[in-house]
Design an enzyme around this catalytic site. Structure first.
Site, PDB file in Angstrom:
ATOM      1  CB  ALA A   1      -0.937   0.004   1.213  1.00 47.56           C
TER       2      ALA A   1
ATOM      3  N   GLY B   1      -0.406   3.074   8.143  1.00 46.39           N
ATOM      4  CA  GLY B   1       0.302   2.091   8.944  1.00 46.39           C
ATOM      5  C   GLY B   1       0.094   0.657   8.503  1.00 46.39           C
TER       6      GLY B   1
ATOM      7  CD  GLU C   1       8.845  -0.043  13.410  1.00 50.67           C
ATOM      8  OE1 GLU C   1       9.706   0.302  12.584  1.00 50.67           O
ATOM      9  OE2 GLU C   1       8.320  -1.173  13.404  1.00 50.67           O
TER      10      GLU C   1
ATOM     11  CG  ASN D   1       9.965  -6.578  12.122  1.00 50.99           C
ATOM     12  OD1 ASN D   1       9.749  -7.714  11.710  1.00 50.99           O
ATOM     13  ND2 ASN D   1       9.083  -5.593  12.022  1.00 50.99           N
TER      14      ASN D   1
ATOM     15  CG  ASN E   1      13.545   1.691   2.971  1.00 49.26           C
ATOM     16  OD1 ASN E   1      12.367   1.361   2.897  1.00 49.26           O
ATOM     17  ND2 ASN E   1      14.349   1.253   3.926  1.00 49.26           N
TER      18      ASN E   1
ATOM     19  NE  ARG F   1      12.393  -3.399 -35.460  1.00 54.28           N
ATOM     20  CZ  ARG F   1      11.799  -2.840 -36.511  1.00 54.28           C
ATOM     21  NH1 ARG F   1      12.528  -2.426 -37.549  1.00 54.28           N
ATOM     22  NH2 ARG F   1      10.487  -2.703 -36.530  1.00 54.28           N
TER      23      ARG F   1
ATOM     24  CG  HIS G   1      29.021  -5.224 -44.928  1.00 57.96           C
ATOM     25  ND1 HIS G   1      30.150  -6.006 -45.000  1.00 57.96           N
ATOM     26  CD2 HIS G   1      28.665  -4.980 -46.214  1.00 57.96           C
ATOM     27  CE1 HIS G   1      30.462  -6.208 -46.269  1.00 57.96           C
ATOM     28  NE2 HIS G   1      29.580  -5.598 -47.026  1.00 57.96           N
TER      29      HIS G   1
ATOM     30  CE1 TYR H   1      14.373  -3.445 -40.945  1.00 62.03           C
ATOM     31  CE2 TYR H   1      13.361  -3.322 -43.119  1.00 62.03           C
ATOM     32  CZ  TYR H   1      13.255  -3.529 -41.757  1.00 62.03           C
ATOM     33  OH  TYR H   1      12.036  -3.830 -41.208  1.00 62.03           O
TER      34      TYR H   1
ATOM     35  CG  ASN I   1       9.436  -4.064 -44.250  1.00 64.73           C
ATOM     36  OD1 ASN I   1       9.932  -2.952 -44.418  1.00 64.73           O
ATOM     37  ND2 ASN I   1       9.270  -4.585 -43.044  1.00 64.73           N
TER      38      ASN I   1
END
Length: 460
Positions: free
Chosen positions: A11, A81, A161, A176, A233, A338, A368, A371, A391
């Protein structure tokens, strides 16, 4: 070992992360904090798994449901809390008749919390006949953690605490971990009497242990490995814990027969698999469900995301995503694969080549500056430098098919959809717009014009 319910506390905002998203949705080794904790908790097969949400509640709930559609989502109200979070959870679970027996409670900011530690905690709780059991650990520097206060006989008295602790309590190194097991009846009674008279003005779940002592025995089980219960944290702690954990992952692979030249710059996520005698060079990232075969070489400076690299293949200075690289195939340097590529054996995609949804046959080479997208290349075909498969027509992606045994000249353009048969040779600079039958040579006849005596504009 029957676990009636497991409650994951998710939460909080995690303000020290300085983030626009909840702390529990930050990633650690490829998974969110929340999903990693849910993984470990779910391995205990609780009758009910509940996740308590509040900050960006729907976003966190969606992440929890994407992991487990059957998860019970509990909305914590504006009363702060951990104690209040558990009150909300128990009220909802009790109303649904889902709680009667041991209840596990775990914070969701411990990305390395493991199922084995949780299993041992629950076993200890049951075997000891405890009404409540807290998971603890010993830290050289306990700053920020609640301290475990025991009596002279070693019994747990309470948890204090950090902000509420006095000097002697601050010196305690047992802390704890925010993981507990309660008997449902003990928990219900203990959380009913929680008060917010503390420095934070919150309902602390830790205060429930003092109440629980009246209803049943309270015990503590120390986690054998402090790393498994280390919380995060802020981003400094995230980086430090990530580095420590990644070093362990690399060491495990090295002991299993994988060469990793520099574990400090090699990052390997949990679901990655690596074969014996593979070599991972510096600056490499292996992510998702990547599989690297035996004798393969990855790197340097390579990223593999959900990729499969078969035995003996080499991937150098490249990025590969959701693609399969066949045995002894060479990729790179500076290749971008890709998703959706499938390479046969002994193939090649070289420098400054980009591919997407391409099927490359055995022994076929794209050395080389090319695409290749939405294409199928047969076996033992060579693609000249500067070749493009065009394409996309602005609406649809279209396929290019080039057969086996072809020799494609430099600077070719294939305008898809187009099919080229086997054993075809194309001339340099060709634009192929129409189907080419097998055993054919094709070239585009472009007229060359020479303008003699030409001077550039700045010399005129």
């Amino acid at each position: 070992m029957a676990l009636s319910a497991a409650i994951v506390l998710a939460a909080g905002e995690g303000t020290r992360m300085r983030s626009n998203k909840p702390k529990v949705l930050h990633a650690f080794a490829g998974k969110t904090f929340l999903n990693r904790v849910m993984d470990s908790v779910a391995a205990l097969n609780p009758d009910t798994l509940a996740v308590v949400v509040h900050f960006q509640a729907e976003r966190v709930a969606e992440a929890a449901r994407s992991y487990d559609e059957q998860v019970t989502i509990v909305n914590q109200d504006d009363i702060p809390g951990t104690g209040r979070a558990v009150q909300c959870a128990m009220a909802q679970l009790t109303e649904a008749g889902k709680v009667d027996g041991p209840v596990l409670i775990a914070a969701s900011d411990m990305p390395l919390l493991d199922s084995e530690t949780l299993h041992r905690l629950v076993e200890f709780h049951t075997a000891s006949g405890n009404g409540a059991t807290v998971l603890t650990t010993i830290l050289d520097d306990p700053t920020g953690y609640g301290r475990i206060i025991r009596d002279r006989e070693g019994n747990v008295l309470r948890i204090v605490e950090q902000k509420d602790a006095n000097r002697s309590e601050l010196a305690v190194q047992e802390v704890n971990t925010s993981v507990y097991v309660f008997e449902a009846s003990v928990l219900t009674e203990a959380i009913a009497g929680l008060k917010s008279n503390n420095a934070q003005g919150e309902f602390y779940l830790t205060d429930a242990l003092e109440t629980a002592k009246a209803a049943g025995k309270v015990g503590a089980f120390a986690a054998p490995d402090p790393l498994t219960v280390e919380g995060v944290n802020d981003r400094v702690q995230l980086a430090a814990l990530s580095k420590t954990y990644n070093r362990r992952v690399c060491e495990r692979w090295m002991r299993d027969g994988v060469t990793i030249l520099d574990p400090e710059t090699t990052w390997i996520e949990d679901d990655v698999q690596i074969g014996r005698d593979a070599t991972i060079l510096p600056g490499s990232f292996l992510q998702g469900h990547t599989v690297v075969g035996e004798d393969a070489i990855v790197g340097p400076y390579t990223t593999l995301i959900d990729a499969t690299v078969d035995e003996g293949a080499v991937v150098e200075r490249s990025r590969v995503q959701e693609s399969h690289i066949g045995a002894r195939t060479n990729i790179g340097p500076w290749t971008y694969l890709r998703p959706g590529n499938e390479f046969g054996e002994d193939a090649k995609a070289g420098a400054f080549v980009e591919m997407k949804k391409a099927h490359i046959g055995n022994g076929t080479k794209v050395p080389h500056l090319s695409y290749v997208g939405d294409a199928q290349l047969g076996d033992h075909t060579n693609i000249g430098g500067g070749t493009i498969t065009a394409n996309y027509d602005g609406v649809h992606k279209n396929r290019t098919t080039i057969g086996s045994g072809c020799h494609v000249g430099a600077g070719n353009l294939f305008v898809a959809p187009v099919e080229v048969g086997d054993n075809v040779t194309t001339g340099a600079g060709s634009v192929v717009r129409h189907a080419v039958p097998s055993d054919t040579m094709v070239y585009s006849e472009n007229t060359q014009h020479n303008v003699e005596g030409w001077k550039p504009a700045w010399e005129r």
